[in-house]
Design a protein around this motif. Structure first.
Motif: not given
Lengths: 167, 340
Positions: A59-61, A64-65, A130, A133-134, B48-50, B93, B119-125, B245-246
């Motif tokens: 999963a990515v957002l 934000l990229t 986990a 979250a977010g 990552g850009g976050t 990452r 969050s997982t999303h942010i950590r993935n970036m 989280g978050m």
């Protein structure tokens, strides 16, 4: 500000797109590729509504990229889950468990949920928490969503064995 | 400041498009450093850009050039050096480092600090370098530009004023990132490179007590690697957040020691997310070093924390509450260390 040519594979289809420097991946998915399933939420990374999956199924957002960062890459959006007119197991699970209310955040929630089961096919409570979250849903809450993710494997099984969606 | 403002997201009218800037995707480290030298302060490094894109949306960053380092493969390596240290590329990452046997697998406190990030999303970036260079945060600046217009500007937005402490002559935005306290406790070194020059800086000396220029990073310079020496497994990281989280942390602590049981031979305690830079607690460390990790010594050490912190009135509540958090964090960390 210059425009650049970008090749992006969305849901298995390759697009050649003209993208400007300041466009995010979300802008490109919605405005250039014209897939409106991915929603624009907070655009600051706190709501998870713009979530998509990258080539690894993480999963990515997309808000934000930079879109230019994704030249040559492969992504999956909510539109890419359904195949041959049949919904994805996660989508069926969401319908079955009523994990939807207004539905605005649902594409982001489902893509996050897909990323959870991609990493852990039968996720534990902690892994679900986990992964969610977010992801902010202000109406359904998280209980029904978590139930759907927990039971997603049942629907996957049904698709493989070819039986119907509901018993 | 009568109430707890836990989430600094009041009045967010975010621009649909990012501000105009040009985007450069660096193909090699040399090319990246050259671009950074040529553009100097007009450039922002994006990995990552976050954090960068978030700050661009708030118009806190208005770079003319965004230099992307995501394509640099040499900054995405994790290697073990001859002396047993682990060298981590700054563009790795966060999600990859958590599961990496040489990174998260070897340093439990580092792993806990990475797992605590958003969050997982942010950590993935997001990347490690990005987390180390995370822009300082403040209840005033972390709002949209329209919201900020309601008040006069501040040091961060080119005005001579701090809204946190009105009489202050410097910015009091806080360092709110999770990995730095853990890395300081582990004694990590940073490799900073600019065109034609490379220097090694201990991460403990990387941060400065000023929210605007919060690090010793010069224009054109880039954090390229983080090197963590081999250390004992007696290390902890604890972060307190409103939700599990978050959230950004209300306060975080990292601690590491050598020795057996209550008798310890070497200890580092670091507090994060309370002031402009992570705080290395010397006096409390001295107390437990002399007396051992006994209940009395832990109480005494925790009491000394109050004096070692500066102003802690920014974000997430009043200073009286945050000082109490700092004390509780240090106590918890020391008790957990004793059991390891």
């Amino acid at each position: 500000m210059a425009k650049h040519l970008v090749t992006l594979t969305v849901n298995g289809d390759t697009y050649d797109l003209v993208v400007s420097d300041n466009q995010t991946l979300l802008d490109v998915i919605r405005d250039e590729v014209n897939l409106k399933g991915t929603k624009r939420g907070c655009t600051t990374g706190s709501c998870g509504v713009c979530c998509i999956n990258n080539a690894k199924g993480e999963a990515v957002l997309s808000c934000l990229t930079h879109a230019l960062e994704w030249d040559g890459e492969e992504i999956t959006t909510i539109e890419g889950l359904e195949a041959d007119g049949e919904l994805d197991a996660m989508q069926k699970a969401f319908i079955e468990y009523g994990a939807v209310q207004c539905g605005f955040c649902t594409p982001g929630v489902i893509m996050s949920a897909r990323a959870i089961v991609n990493a852990h096919p039968e996720p534990t409570e902690e892994q679900i928490n986990a992964g969610l979250a977010g992801v902010n849903c202000r109406c359904t809450g998280q209980i029904k969503v978590k139930e759907a993710i927990r039971e997603d494997h049942r629907f996957r099984h049904k698709r493989e064995t070819g039986s119907g969606t509901q018993d | 400041m009568g109430c707890l403002h836990l989430l600094p997201s009041r009045g967010v009218f975010i621009a649909m498009l990012l501000p105009d800037h040009s985007y450069v995707k660096a193909k090699s480290l040399e090319e990246c450093l050259k671009t950074l030298r040529e553009t100097g302060e007009k450039a922002k490094v994006v990995a990552g850009g976050t954090d960068v894109i978030f700050n661009m949306r708030l118009k806190l960053f208005q770079p003319e050039v965004a230099v992307s380092i995501r394509g640099l493969k040499d900054l995405q390596q994790v290697d073990e050096l001859d002396d047993g240290s682990v060298r981590i590329g700054a563009a790795c990452r966060l999600a990859d480092l958590i599961d990496h046997p040489l990174a998260g697998g070897r340093y439990p406190a580092f792993k806990q600090s990475l797992e605590a990030v958003a969050s997982t999303h942010i950590r993935n970036m997001g990347t490690l370098g990005g987390n180390i260079c995370l822009e300082t945060r403040c209840w005033y600046t972390n709002n949209s530009d329209q919201w900020r217009e309601g008040l006069q500007g501040c040091y961060k937005t080119d005005s001579e004023l701090c809204h946190v402490i009105k009489s202050s002559s410097k910015c009091h935005a806080i360092n709110n990132s999770d990995s730095p306290p853990a890395l300081i406790a582990l004694g990590a070194m940073l490799t900073l490179q600019k065109e034609g020059a490379t220097r090694e800086v201990p991460i403990a000396e990387f941060y400065r007590a000023d929210g605007v220029n919060f690090s010793v990073l010069e224009p054109g310079e880039l954090v390229t690697h983080v090197t963590i020496p081999p250390v004992s497994d007696r290390q902890v990281f604890i972060k307190i957040t409103p939700r599990k989280g978050m959230d950004f942390s209300l306060g975080a602590v990292a601690a590491r020691c050598d020795g057996q049981g209550e008798q310890i031979s070497n200890i580092t305690i670091v507090l994060g997310s309370l002031v402009t830079a992570p705080v290395v607690l010397d006096k409390p460390a001295q107390v437990v070093l002399e007396a051992g990790l006994t209940d009395d010594a832990i109480e005494k050490a925790a009491d000394l924390v109050r004096d070692e912190l500066g102003e802690v009135s920014n974000l997430y509540g009043r200073s009286i509450y945050k000082r109490q958090i700092a004390i509780v964090l240090v106590k918890r960390a020391l008790v957990q260390l004793r059991e390891l």
